[in-house]
Design a protein around this motif. Structure first.
Motif, PDB file in Angstrom:
ATOM      1  N   GLU A 173      12.932   1.441 -23.280  1.00  0.00           N
ATOM      2  CA  GLU A 173      13.318   0.135 -23.821  1.00  0.00           C
ATOM      3  C   GLU A 173      12.922   0.006 -25.289  1.00  0.00           C
ATOM      4  O   GLU A 173      13.672  -0.548 -26.095  1.00  0.00           O
ATOM      5  N   ARG A 174      11.747   0.530 -25.642  1.00  0.00           N
ATOM      6  CA  ARG A 174      11.328   0.505 -27.050  1.00  0.00           C
ATOM      7  C   ARG A 174      12.260   1.359 -27.908  1.00  0.00           C
ATOM      8  O   ARG A 174      12.604   0.977 -29.023  1.00  0.00           O
ATOM      9  N   ILE A 175      12.655   2.505 -27.379  1.00  0.00           N
ATOM     10  CA  ILE A 175      13.569   3.374 -28.124  1.00  0.00           C
ATOM     11  C   ILE A 175      14.911   2.678 -28.321  1.00  0.00           C
ATOM     12  O   ILE A 175      15.484   2.714 -29.416  1.00  0.00           O
ATOM     13  N   LEU A 176      15.433   2.033 -27.278  1.00  0.00           N
ATOM     14  CA  LEU A 176      16.703   1.298 -27.414  1.00  0.00           C
ATOM     15  C   LEU A 176      16.611   0.237 -28.503  1.00  0.00           C
ATOM     16  O   LEU A 176      17.539   0.081 -29.307  1.00  0.00           O
ATOM     17  N   ALA A 177      15.495  -0.482 -28.548  1.00  0.00           N
ATOM     18  CA  ALA A 177      15.305  -1.504 -29.587  1.00  0.00           C
ATOM     19  C   ALA A 177      15.282  -0.868 -30.966  1.00  0.00           C
ATOM     20  O   ALA A 177      15.864  -1.407 -31.918  1.00  0.00           O
ATOM     21  N   GLU A 178      14.641   0.274 -31.103  1.00  0.00           N
ATOM     22  CA  GLU A 178      14.589   0.977 -32.388  1.00  0.00           C
ATOM     23  C   GLU A 178      15.977   1.453 -32.817  1.00  0.00           C
ATOM     24  O   GLU A 178      16.356   1.324 -33.982  1.00  0.00           O
TER      25      GLU A 178
END
Length: 130
Positions: A103-108
């Motif tokens: 999820e953090r990667i998707l946000a990035e």
């Protein structure tokens, strides 16, 4: 063997395969789950065609940097394919923890300034001793 992807500066596919071999070899003696995460950039070919290869290369470098700073110390990110990255979790990780990383990667990825609206598809795979 090339250890670093020349464009992005993250691990090469060959280095990722080596790291994966090491992590899986440890599974013979360790019951904790390990995993990998595949990040495929959606619509990257269209972006590259529309904006040019220079912008496309800039996006790939930016995404690689963002993924690298998002993962845990010891985990490895590398360029798996033209517009795909693989994260090899070097130590035990639960599906819930890996989902948080994804999820953090998707946000990035969504916040890459040179590619507004860029998204990614992410797949997770786990291995544990039976």
């Amino acid at each position: 063997m090339q250890r670093v992807d020349p464009l992005t500066g993250v691990a090469s596919r060959e280095h990722l395969l080596d790291r994966l071999d090491v992590v899986l070899a440890r599974k013979a003696h360790d019951p904790t789950p390990v995993g990998v995460l595949l990040v495929d950039l959606d619509g990257f070919a269209a972006l590259n065609g529309r904006s040019g290869h220079e912008v496309g290369d800039e996006v790939l470098v930016d995404v690689a940097t963002r993924i690298d700073r998002t993962i845990r110390t010891g985990d490895v990110v590398g360029r798996w394919d033209d517009d795909a990255f693989l994260v090899v979790f070097a130590s035990a990780i639960s599906p819930a923890e890996a989902t948080v990383v994804a999820e953090r990667i998707l946000a990035e990825v969504r916040s890459v300034p040179s590619a507004p609206g860029l998204t990614a598809s992410i797949g997770l795979a786990f291995a544990s001793r039976a």
